[in-house]
Design a protein around this motif. Structure first.
Motif, PDB file in Angstrom:
ATOM      1  N   VAL A 209     -14.689  10.748   8.833  1.00 48.01           N
ATOM      2  CA  VAL A 209     -13.335  10.310   9.190  1.00 48.01           C
ATOM      3  C   VAL A 209     -12.384  10.924   8.174  1.00 48.01           C
ATOM      4  N   TYR A 210     -11.561  11.860   8.639  1.00 46.74           N
ATOM      5  CA  TYR A 210     -10.650  12.548   7.729  1.00 46.74           C
ATOM      6  C   TYR A 210      -9.428  11.678   7.431  1.00 46.74           C
ATOM      7  N   LYS A 211      -8.712  12.054   6.383  1.00 44.24           N
ATOM      8  CA  LYS A 211      -7.544  11.280   5.965  1.00 44.24           C
ATOM      9  C   LYS A 211      -6.469  11.253   7.043  1.00 44.24           C
ATOM     10  N   GLU A 212      -6.348  12.350   7.797  1.00 48.43           N
ATOM     11  CA  GLU A 212      -5.335  12.390   8.858  1.00 48.43           C
ATOM     12  C   GLU A 212      -5.596  11.314   9.914  1.00 48.43           C
ATOM     13  N   GLU A 213      -6.868  11.137  10.277  1.00 54.33           N
ATOM     14  CA  GLU A 213      -7.206  10.106  11.263  1.00 54.33           C
ATOM     15  C   GLU A 213      -6.969   8.709  10.692  1.00 54.33           C
ATOM     16  N   GLU A 214      -7.314   8.534   9.432  1.00 56.04           N
ATOM     17  CA  GLU A 214      -7.092   7.231   8.807  1.00 56.04           C
ATOM     18  C   GLU A 214      -5.602   6.912   8.709  1.00 56.04           C
ATOM     19  N   GLU A 215      -4.797   7.919   8.395  1.00 56.26           N
ATOM     20  CA  GLU A 215      -3.350   7.717   8.324  1.00 56.26           C
ATOM     21  C   GLU A 215      -2.765   7.393   9.694  1.00 56.26           C
ATOM     22  N   SER A 216      -3.326   7.994  10.747  1.00 57.65           N
ATOM     23  CA  SER A 216      -2.830   7.692  12.101  1.00 57.65           C
ATOM     24  C   SER A 216      -3.086   6.227  12.456  1.00 57.65           C
ATOM     25  N   PHE A 217      -4.217   5.684  12.015  1.00 53.75           N
ATOM     26  CA  PHE A 217      -4.478   4.264  12.240  1.00 53.75           C
ATOM     27  C   PHE A 217      -3.500   3.411  11.445  1.00 53.75           C
ATOM     28  N   LYS A 218      -3.198   3.798  10.205  1.00 52.99           N
ATOM     29  CA  LYS A 218      -2.268   3.031   9.373  1.00 52.99           C
ATOM     30  C   LYS A 218      -0.859   3.035   9.970  1.00 52.99           C
ATOM     31  N   THR A 219      -0.402   4.192  10.402  1.00 45.66           N
ATOM     32  CA  THR A 219       0.933   4.271  10.997  1.00 45.66           C
ATOM     33  C   THR A 219       1.005   3.483  12.298  1.00 45.66           C
ATOM     34  N   TRP A 220      -0.090   3.519  13.088  1.00 44.13           N
ATOM     35  CA  TRP A 220      -0.098   2.721  14.316  1.00 44.13           C
ATOM     36  C   TRP A 220      -0.026   1.234  14.004  1.00 44.13           C
ATOM     37  N   TYR A 221      -0.797   0.790  13.016  1.00 44.71           N
ATOM     38  CA  TYR A 221      -0.805  -0.642  12.687  1.00 44.71           C
ATOM     39  C   TYR A 221       0.548  -1.092  12.134  1.00 44.71           C
ATOM     40  N   SER A 222       1.243  -0.194  11.453  1.00 44.83           N
ATOM     41  CA  SER A 222       2.569  -0.555  10.931  1.00 44.83           C
ATOM     42  C   SER A 222       3.585  -0.790  12.039  1.00 44.83           C
ATOM     43  N   LYS A 223       3.270  -0.353  13.273  1.00 41.80           N
ATOM     44  CA  LYS A 223       4.170  -0.572  14.412  1.00 41.80           C
ATOM     45  C   LYS A 223       3.862  -1.862  15.166  1.00 41.80           C
ATOM     46  N   THR A 224       2.762  -2.522  14.828  1.00 40.28           N
ATOM     47  CA  THR A 224       2.442  -3.805  15.449  1.00 40.28           C
ATOM     48  C   THR A 224       3.373  -4.886  14.906  1.00 40.28           C
ATOM     49  N   PRO A 225       3.527  -6.019  15.601  1.00 40.86           N
ATOM     50  CA  PRO A 225       4.448  -7.060  15.120  1.00 40.86           C
ATOM     51  C   PRO A 225       4.154  -7.521  13.705  1.00 40.86           C
ATOM     52  N   LEU A 226       2.875  -7.790  13.399  1.00 37.93           N
ATOM     53  CA  LEU A 226       2.536  -8.243  12.051  1.00 37.93           C
ATOM     54  C   LEU A 226       2.703  -7.129  11.030  1.00 37.93           C
ATOM     55  N   GLY A 227       2.407  -5.887  11.438  1.00 36.96           N
ATOM     56  CA  GLY A 227       2.600  -4.753  10.539  1.00 36.96           C
ATOM     57  C   GLY A 227       4.062  -4.537  10.197  1.00 36.96           C
ATOM     58  N   LYS A 228       4.948  -4.718  11.182  1.00 40.09           N
ATOM     59  CA  LYS A 228       6.387  -4.588  10.922  1.00 40.09           C
ATOM     60  C   LYS A 228       6.866  -5.671   9.958  1.00 40.09           C
ATOM     61  N   LYS A 229       6.415  -6.907  10.181  1.00 38.98           N
ATOM     62  CA  LYS A 229       6.824  -8.003   9.301  1.00 38.98           C
ATOM     63  C   LYS A 229       6.340  -7.764   7.875  1.00 38.98           C
ATOM     64  N   ARG A 230       5.123  -7.240   7.743  1.00 38.71           N
ATOM     65  CA  ARG A 230       4.589  -6.970   6.410  1.00 38.71           C
ATOM     66  C   ARG A 230       5.389  -5.867   5.721  1.00 38.71           C
ATOM     67  N   ALA A 231       5.726  -4.818   6.461  1.00 38.22           N
ATOM     68  CA  ALA A 231       6.516  -3.726   5.881  1.00 38.22           C
ATOM     69  C   ALA A 231       7.904  -4.213   5.472  1.00 38.22           C
ATOM     70  N   ASN A 232       8.536  -5.051   6.306  1.00 40.27           N
ATOM     71  CA  ASN A 232       9.850  -5.595   5.962  1.00 40.27           C
ATOM     72  C   ASN A 232       9.768  -6.511   4.745  1.00 40.27           C
ATOM     73  N   ALA A 233       8.689  -7.287   4.650  1.00 43.38           N
ATOM     74  CA  ALA A 233       8.530  -8.179   3.505  1.00 43.38           C
ATOM     75  C   ALA A 233       8.352  -7.390   2.206  1.00 43.38           C
ATOM     76  N   LEU A 234       7.595  -6.287   2.280  1.00 41.84           N
ATOM     77  CA  LEU A 234       7.403  -5.464   1.082  1.00 41.84           C
ATOM     78  C   LEU A 234       8.690  -4.771   0.660  1.00 41.84           C
ATOM     79  N   SER A 235       9.516  -4.397   1.656  1.00 40.42           N
ATOM     80  CA  SER A 235      10.786  -3.731   1.337  1.00 40.42           C
ATOM     81  C   SER A 235      11.905  -4.705   1.030  1.00 40.42           C
TER      82      SER A 235
END
Length: 766
Positions: A714-740
Motif C-alpha cells: 500500500v503506497y503512500k498515495e493510496e493511504e493519503e487518498s483514504f485520509k482525504t476521503w475520510y476528512s470529507k465525512t461528517p465526523l472527519g469535517k468536525k474533527r478538522a474544524n475542531a483542530l483548526s
C-alpha cells in the motif's frame, strides 16, 4: 479457582462500581467546562468501568449460584451499556472514533492489555443448543441444494491399484538410487584423499601438538556455548525473551480448563434445579393459599374502586395490560395519588392540544425571532452537560440489591407492527429460500482475538503536539467490539445504549474487513445475510421483486436475531457513475431502499447492517454517509502490529522462532504491506515439508523475501487518498474544524457576519 475467589471478585467489582457511581453523581452536580478536563473525566470513568466489566464477566462466567448470577447479569449488562454511553460522549466531544488513554493507564498503573474489552461468554454459551440446531438445518439445506460440494477444497481422486503400485515402486527405486549415489560419492572422496596423501608423502603428527590443538578447539566451542547460554539467561531476566517454562507445555492450564468446564456443568445443574424449585413453590403456594390470596386481592380491588368513586363521583377505568393491569392498583400509591396522576394526564393532554394549535397558527414570520433567541442564549445553556444515562439506574438498582435494598423497574412501550408481505409462510420456508438463493450464507468461524494488533503507545503524546496519529489495529478491534459485538450480544444493551444501526468498514485490500464481519457473527452467533451487488445480480428482478427480497431478509433477520446484513463493495451501491462493464449488474439497486430499511429498524431489532469498501472514494459521499452511521477506516498495520503479527502467525503455522529468524527485520521491511499479504507469504513458505525440515534447517528471514517481492504494498498515495476521503465525512469535517479552532456554530455566525458587513458597506455608500 474456588467459589470464594469468585465471590471476592464480585465483591471487589461492586465496591469499585459503588465508588465510580459516587464519582459520577458528584461530577454531575458541577461538571467541568474545560474540554481537556472533560475528556480526562470521561476517559477515567471509561477505563474504570472496563475494569469492573472484566471482573464481573469473569465472576458471572464461573459462578454456580443461580440467584447470584441473576444479579451479576443485571449489573454486567448495565456496565456494558454505560461503557457504550461514555464512548458516545467521547466521540461527540473529540469528533473522533479513536481515543488514546496511555496517560490515564499510567496514572491508574494499568497495562494496555487491561483496556481490552472482553466479549462475554454467555453470548454463545446460553444459545449453544440453538446454534447447533441451526448449523444442522443449514447443512441439510445446502446438501439438498447441491451447494455443499462447493465448500470442498480438495476432492479425493480415485486411483487404480496397479497404478498406485507402480507409483510406489518408482518412488522406492528413486530413493534407493539417491542413497547409492551418495554412498559412491563418499567412496570416491575417500580414494581421492588417499591418493593425495601418497603423492605428498605422509607426515607423522606429534601427539602433544595434536592434543593442544584439540584442547584449543574444545575450549573455544565450550566457551562459545557458555556465552550463548549466559546471553539467553540475561535476555530472559530482562524480559526480552520468554522463559522456556512458559514456552513448554503447562499442565496447570489444562487442569484449569477442565475445572472451568466442570463449573459449567454445575451451573447447568443448579439452573435446572432453581427453575424446578420456582415452579414447585409456585404450584404448592397456589394450591395451599391460592383461594385466600385471590379473595383478598378481589376485596382490595373492590375497595380501591369504591374509594375512587367516593372521591371523584365515578368509577375509574380498569388499567390496561400496557399500563400494567391490576399491578398498578396494588402499587404503593394511595387513591389520592392515583387520582392526581389521572388529572395530571388530562391536563397534559389539554396542554398538548393547545400547543399544537398554537404551532399551526405560527408561520414563517417567527423564524427570525427564533434565530435571535438562539443567539441570545445564556451562559448556563452553553455550558457542557453530560447526557442522561439509561444504565445508571440499573447499576444503582443492582448495587442496592447487592446491599440488600430493592427498587421497582419500569416497563417499556411496545412499538407498532409493520406490514407483512408473507403472512402465510413459515420462518423455515423463508430461511430455506434465502439459503438456496445464496443470500443467507454460513459465516466463517473466526474469533476477534485472531485479528492481531498492538496498542498505540504514543497516541496522547502525538495529539498534545497537534499530530493526529494513525489508529492501531488494537483500536479497530475495540471499536468492532463496542459497535458490533456488545449490542448484538445483549438485548437490554441494544435497546437502551446509543443505537448503531449501520457500520462501514473501509480500508485497503487485505486489512481484514471481511474477517471482522465474520468475527462479529462468530462471537455473537448471528446470522449472516449477503446483499453485496455481485450477490443480488439477477435475483428477484423488478421493483416488486426487490421489495420482496428486502422484506424476506429483514423479516428473517428480525425473527432469528441477532443478524448481520453484509454489503460487500458497498461503494458500488453509491457509484457516482456506473462503469460500462458493470451496468448489466445494476449495482445501485439498493441505493433508494437502504434509507427506508434503516428508518424501519427499531431498538428492539438486533440487526446490524455492515458495509465493506476498499475504494470508498468512487462513491457519492453524501448518500453513503447518510446510510452508514459509523465509519471505521482501517489502516495498514504499524511496526508494533507487524512485529506481533509475524511472530504469532509463524508460530501458529508450526514455525519455530530462533535467533536466526530476525522478526524485527521482517517487520521493518514489510512497512506498507497489509495483514493479508503477510499471512499469505507465511503460508506459502511454511508448507508441511518445510515445517518438518526445521530440525536440520532453521527458518531465516531470507526465505520470506522472495514472496514479499512479488506483492504490491500500500503506497503512500493510496493511504493519503483514504485520509482525504475520510476528512470529507461528517465526523472527519468536525474533527478538522475542531483542530483548526473553527466550530460549526461559528461557521454560521461568520456567514451572517459577512452578510451584515456587506449591508453596512452598502448603506455607507448610499
Amino acid at each position: 479457582m474456588s467459589n470464594a475467589t469468585y465471590n471476592k471478585m464480585w465483591e471487589e467489582a461492586q465496591d469499585a462500581l459503588n465508588s465510580v457511581l459516587e464519582g459520577e453523581s458528584e461530577k454531575a452536580l458541577e461538571p467541568p467546562q474545560d474540554q481537556v478536563v472533560i475528556f480526562q473525566m470521561l476517559a477515567t470513568f471509561y477505563v474504570k468501568y472496563v475494569q469492573i466489566f472484566r471482573n464481573l464477566e469473569n465472576a458471572y462466567d464461573q459462578m454456580v449460584h443461580p440467584q447470584k448470577r441473576i444479579l451479576v447479569r443485571q449489573v454486567l449488562d448495565a456496565v456494558m451499556g454505560r461503557i457504550l454511553e461514555l464512548k458516545n460522549e467521547m466521540v461527540e466531544l473529540e469528533f473522533s472514533e479513536f481515543h488514546y488513554f496511555d496517560d490515564i493507564l499510567q496514572d491508574l498503573k494499568l497495562a494496555p492489555e487491561q483496556l481490552d474489552i472482553p466479549i462475554p461468554k454467555y453470548f454463545l454459551k446460553e444459545k449453544m443448543e440453538m446454534l447447533k440446531e441451526r448449523e444442522k438445518i443449514l447443512t441439510t439445506i445446502l446438501s439438498h441444494a447441491g451447494l455443499e460440494t462447493l465448500m470442498v477444497k480438495f476432492p479425493m481422486k480415485v486411483m487404480p491399484l496397479e497404478e498406485a503400485v507402480k507409483l510406489i515402486q518408482i518412488a522406492e527405486r528413486a530413493r534407493q538410487g539417491r542413497l547409492r549415489a551418495v554412498f559412491m560419492k563418499q567412496i570416491y572422496q575417500q580414494d581421492f584423499r588417499e591418493k593425495q596423501a601418497r603423492l605428498h608423502g605422509e607426515k607423522i603428527q606429534d601427539m602433544g601438538v595434536a592434543a593442544i590443538r584439540i584442547q584449543k578447539l574444545w575450549r573455544a566451542f565450550y566457551q562459545f556455548r557458555k556465552t550463548l547460554k549466559e546471553k539467553e539467561e540475561e535476555m530472559i531476566f530482562l524480559g526480552m525473551n520468554p522463559s522456556p517454562q512458559i514456552q513448554s507445555f503447562n499442565s496447570t492450564l489444562l487442569n484449569a480448563q477442565k475445572v472451568n468446564f466442570q463449573r459449567y456443568q454445575v451451573q447447568e445443574k443448579h439452573e435446572v434445579e432453581y427453575k424446578e424449585a420456582l415452579i414447585n413453590i409456585k404450584s404448592s403456594l397456589k394450591r395451599l393459599e391460592g383461594a385466600d390470596i385471590k379473595e383478598s386481592l378481589q376485596d382490595q380491588i373492590r375497595h380501591w374502586f369504591i374509594e375512587c368513586r367516593n372521591m371523584t363521583g365515578y368509577f375509574p377505568e380498569y388499567p390496561t395490560e400496557e399500563d400494567g393491569g391490576s399491578a398498578i392498583i396494588f402499587s404503593e400509591k394511595t387513591p389520592e395519588q392515583i387520582i392526581e396522576d389521572i388529572i395530571a394526564r388530562e391536563v397534559e393532554e389539554e396542554e398538548k392540544k393547545k400547543k399544537k394549535e398554537a404551532e399551526e397558527r405560527k408561520g414563517k414570520k417567527k423564524k427570525e425571532k427564533v434565530e435571535k433567541k438562539e443567539t441570545k442564549k445564556t451562559e448556563e445553556d452553553e455550558k457542557w452537560k453530560m447526557s442522561p444515562s439509561l444504565f445508571i439506574p440499573d447499576m444503582e438498582e443492582g448495587n442496592n440489591k447487592y446491599k440488600g435494598e430493592y427498587k421497582k423497574g419500569k416497563r417499556g412501550k411496545k412499538g407498532k407492527k409493520e406490514k407483512d408481505l408473507t403472512p402465510h409462510r413459515s420462518v423455515d420456508s423463508l430461511y430455506k429460500e434465502l439459503v438456496e438463493e445464496g443470500l443467507l450464507i454460513r459465516p466463517l468461524k473466526v474469533h476477534l482475538s485472531e485479528y492481531i494488533g498492538e496498542f498505540c503507545y504514543l497516541g496522547t503524546t502525538l495529539r498534545h503536539i497537534a499530530i493526529e496519529p494513525m489508529p492501531s489495529l488494537s483500536d479497530v478491534r475495540q471499536l468492532i467490539t463496542l459497535y458490533g459485538i456488545l449490542p448484538l450480544g445483549s438485548q437490554s444493551v441494544h435497546e437502551k445504549a446509543p443505537l448503531v444501526k449501520t457500520l462501514l468498514l473501509t480500508g485497503p485490500s487485505g486489512v481484514g474487513k471481511k474477517m471482522l464481519v465474520h468475527a462479529i457473527c462468530t462471537e455473537t452467533g448471528a446470522n449472516l445475510f449477503d446483499l453485496s451487488p455481485s450477490k443480488i445480480t439477477g435475483k428477484y428482478p423488478g421493483k416488486t421483486g426487490l421489495q420482496m427480497m428486502l422484506h424476506l431478509v429483514m423479516k428473517v433477520a428480525r425473527l432469528l436475531q441477532p443478524s448481520v446484513v453484509w454489503i460487500g463493495d458497498t461503494e458500488k451501491t453509491f457509484y457516482k457513475k456506473v462503469p460500462k462493464n458493470e451496468k448489466e449488474m445494476d449495482p445501485k439497486r439498493l441505493k433508494k431502499h437502504l434509507p427506508k430499511i434503516i428508518k424501519m429498524m427499531k431498538a428492539e431489532d438486533r440487526v446490524l447492517i455492515v458495509g465493506t469498501s476498499k475504494r470508498p472514494f468512487e462513491a457519492d459521499i453524501k448518500p453513503l454517509c447518510k446510510v452508514y452511521q459509523k465509519i471505521i477506516m482501517i489502516p495498514r498495520p504499524d511496526y508494533a502490529s507487524r512485529f506481533v503479527l509475524w511472530k504469532q502467525v509463524i508460530q501458529q503455522a508450526g514455525g519455530k522462532i530462533t535467533n536466526s529468524l530476525n522478526i524485527s527485520c521482517l517487520s521493518k521491511i514489510t512497512d506498507g504491506f497489509t495483514q493479508g499479504q503477510i499471512i499469505q507469504v507465511i503460508k506459502n513458505v511454511l508448507t508441511d515439508r518445510r515445517v518438518r525440515q526445521q530440525r536440520q534447517k532453521v527458518l531465516t528471514a531470507m526465505e520470506f523475501i522472495a514472496g514479499l517481492a512479488r506483492l504490491e504494498p500500500v503506497y503512500k498515495e493510496e493511504e493519503e487518498s483514504f485520509k482525504t476521503w475520510y476528512s470529507k465525512t461528517p465526523l472527519g469535517k468536525k474533527r478538522a474544524n475542531a483542530l483548526s479552532g473553527i466550530d460549526d456554530k461559528d461557521k454560521g455566525k461568520g456567514k451572517n457576519a459577512k452578510g451584515k458587513e456587506k449591508e453596512k458597506k452598502g448603506k455607507r455608500a448610499k
